[in-house]
Design a protein around this motif. Sequence first.
Motif, PDB file in Angstrom:
ATOM      1  N   PRO A 252      42.869  98.209  42.082  1.00  0.00           N
ATOM      2  CA  PRO A 252      43.124  98.441  43.503  1.00  0.00           C
ATOM      3  C   PRO A 252      42.003  99.216  44.192  1.00  0.00           C
ATOM      4  O   PRO A 252      41.973  99.316  45.405  1.00  0.00           O
ATOM      5  CB  PRO A 252      44.435  99.232  43.503  1.00  0.00           C
ATOM      6  CG  PRO A 252      44.494  99.888  42.152  1.00  0.00           C
ATOM      7  CD  PRO A 252      43.818  98.942  41.220  1.00  0.00           C
TER       8      PRO A 252
ATOM      9  N   TYR B  43      44.073 102.639  55.014  1.00  0.00           N
ATOM     10  CA  TYR B  43      44.556 101.806  53.907  1.00  0.00           C
ATOM     11  C   TYR B  43      43.460 101.035  53.174  1.00  0.00           C
ATOM     12  O   TYR B  43      43.737 100.406  52.159  1.00  0.00           O
ATOM     13  CB  TYR B  43      45.602 100.803  54.426  1.00  0.00           C
ATOM     14  CG  TYR B  43      46.841 101.474  54.972  1.00  0.00           C
ATOM     15  CD1 TYR B  43      47.762 102.069  54.122  1.00  0.00           C
ATOM     16  CD2 TYR B  43      47.071 101.540  56.338  1.00  0.00           C
ATOM     17  CE1 TYR B  43      48.892 102.700  54.620  1.00  0.00           C
ATOM     18  CE2 TYR B  43      48.192 102.171  56.856  1.00  0.00           C
ATOM     19  CZ  TYR B  43      49.100 102.743  55.989  1.00  0.00           C
ATOM     20  OH  TYR B  43      50.219 103.365  56.489  1.00  0.00           O
TER      21      TYR B  43
ATOM     22  N   ARG C  59      43.667  96.082  51.533  1.00  0.00           N
ATOM     23  CA  ARG C  59      45.087  96.231  51.859  1.00  0.00           C
ATOM     24  C   ARG C  59      45.347  95.917  53.337  1.00  0.00           C
ATOM     25  O   ARG C  59      46.361  95.303  53.685  1.00  0.00           O
ATOM     26  CB  ARG C  59      45.563  97.645  51.522  1.00  0.00           C
ATOM     27  CG  ARG C  59      45.688  97.893  50.030  1.00  0.00           C
ATOM     28  CD  ARG C  59      45.957  99.359  49.726  1.00  0.00           C
ATOM     29  NE  ARG C  59      47.271  99.770  50.188  1.00  0.00           N
ATOM     30  CZ  ARG C  59      47.692 101.036  50.161  1.00  0.00           C
ATOM     31  NH1 ARG C  59      46.886 102.002  49.714  1.00  0.00           N
ATOM     32  NH2 ARG C  59      48.900 101.341  50.583  1.00  0.00           N
TER      33      ARG C  59
ATOM     34  N   SER D   5      38.170  97.213  48.325  1.00  0.00           N
ATOM     35  CA  SER D   5      39.195  98.130  48.832  1.00  0.00           C
ATOM     36  C   SER D   5      38.577  99.171  49.766  1.00  0.00           C
ATOM     37  O   SER D   5      39.225  99.653  50.691  1.00  0.00           O
ATOM     38  CB  SER D   5      39.905  98.826  47.670  1.00  0.00           C
ATOM     39  OG  SER D   5      38.963  99.428  46.803  1.00  0.00           O
TER      40      SER D   5
END
Length: 483
Positions: A3, A83, A87, A198
């Motif tokens: 992530p 975020y 995301r 990310s």
Amino acid sequence: MSPNTTTSDLEARYGERYRWLLLLAVMVGTMASIMSSTIVNVAVPDMSRHFILGPSRAQWVSSGFMVAMTVSMLTTPWLLSRYGYRRTYAGAMWLLLVGGISGGLAGDYGLVLAARVAEGLAAGVVQPIPAIIILRTFHPSEQGRASGLFGMGVVLAPAIGPSIGGILVDLFGWRSIFFMVVPFCLASLWMARKFVPSTAPSGLAATRNGASLDWRGLLLASVGTLCLLNGMVQLRSGSLPVAGSLLGAAVLALVAFIAWQRYLARHHGAPLMDLALFGYRQFSMGSIVAVIYGTALFGSTYLLPVYMQVGLKLSASYVGAILLPAGLVLAATIAFVGRLADKQPTYLLVSIGLALLACSFALMTTIGLGTAIWVLVAWAVLGRIGLGFILPSLNLGAMRPLDKALIPQGSSAINFLRMLGGATGVSLCGIVLEWRLAAHGDSFENPLTSPERLMAFNESFLMLAGLCALALVAAWQLRTEKT
């Protein structure tokens, strides 16, 4: 995939081609969002019959989307900071997907409207992201080519989408229009998981990671946008007292918004729109061009089909056949000009585009009821060539001078202003056209066309040509100062 995958991790995995894969990933999602904004227009008549809607209620299918998209663009920098890129982008694609499926399955008009608002919110969040990625990921010598490639793909969606949409509506009904975005959303979600980092593509740390969203600023921007758009609609329908009240409220909301943004900046808050952007001359001038360009672009998108059908009495299918070559020429021009933008001054390309667009509008006045169709096609193509010069160059010219930390804010602001201009452009063209029709003793109720009707359209085209000429003055100020 982790992530917390960074750009460096993905570059190590995919090599030199990675930045192009990243651009492709966000291009697919942006195509889906643009398609959802334009394609629904072909389904409005069928939807109106299904739900037994009047013109004013049916209009909210498009207006609700437009308002939601315009306002949500201002939230993109905060969402990216809070975020992260993957995301935020994936979340917007999920919202667009859910909106498409919900709208297609809805049995109530209120649910259709809610689905359209959800799609608009998603589209607004997504659309500033590609410009941020191009300016942060690509070397300045490649930014024009990247903008051209991205613009070519994105323009094909509204050029081809309505034609496919018309066939789908005829075969399967209005619900099929909502489902068209589903495959694009699924593809973009898969590509986002593989290629979108990310963190910020440039590796810059988030600057407002702990800040809360400026809800007051967002509320003021929403109220101002709603009042402006509804005021223009009321002005068009002739309700002058109501229109004056709404437009006055829009001005008050704008003043309050600017005052609030300044207050937050002075007290080290996180304003929704960083007004420091307008301290850069090129960005300020680019913003003016964006508003006027949006007005002319969206206004002409409304005016041209109406002119061909109501003024020249051409069939809807004939109009589509005339405009399709212009759309394909636009896509090819964007790709060509994108390469030029890496070598030529962007202010010069934007100025050439505005001049061609102004000439296209002015030349429309030479067309009469007996004019050959190829002349109409030629002037439409000339205008699309002008657009092709503007699209890949304007954002680069306005945002290249910005500090890298301001690029997300800059992309968000200039897209917001362009869409605000576009949303008012449709109403402005409608107001001017109906005013000039009345002045020439004609109206839309009259089924027959006449030289007087064409004169009213010609005067509307001249208004758009004048706006483009006005934007030329600001476009010339995009040039960098000599040191």
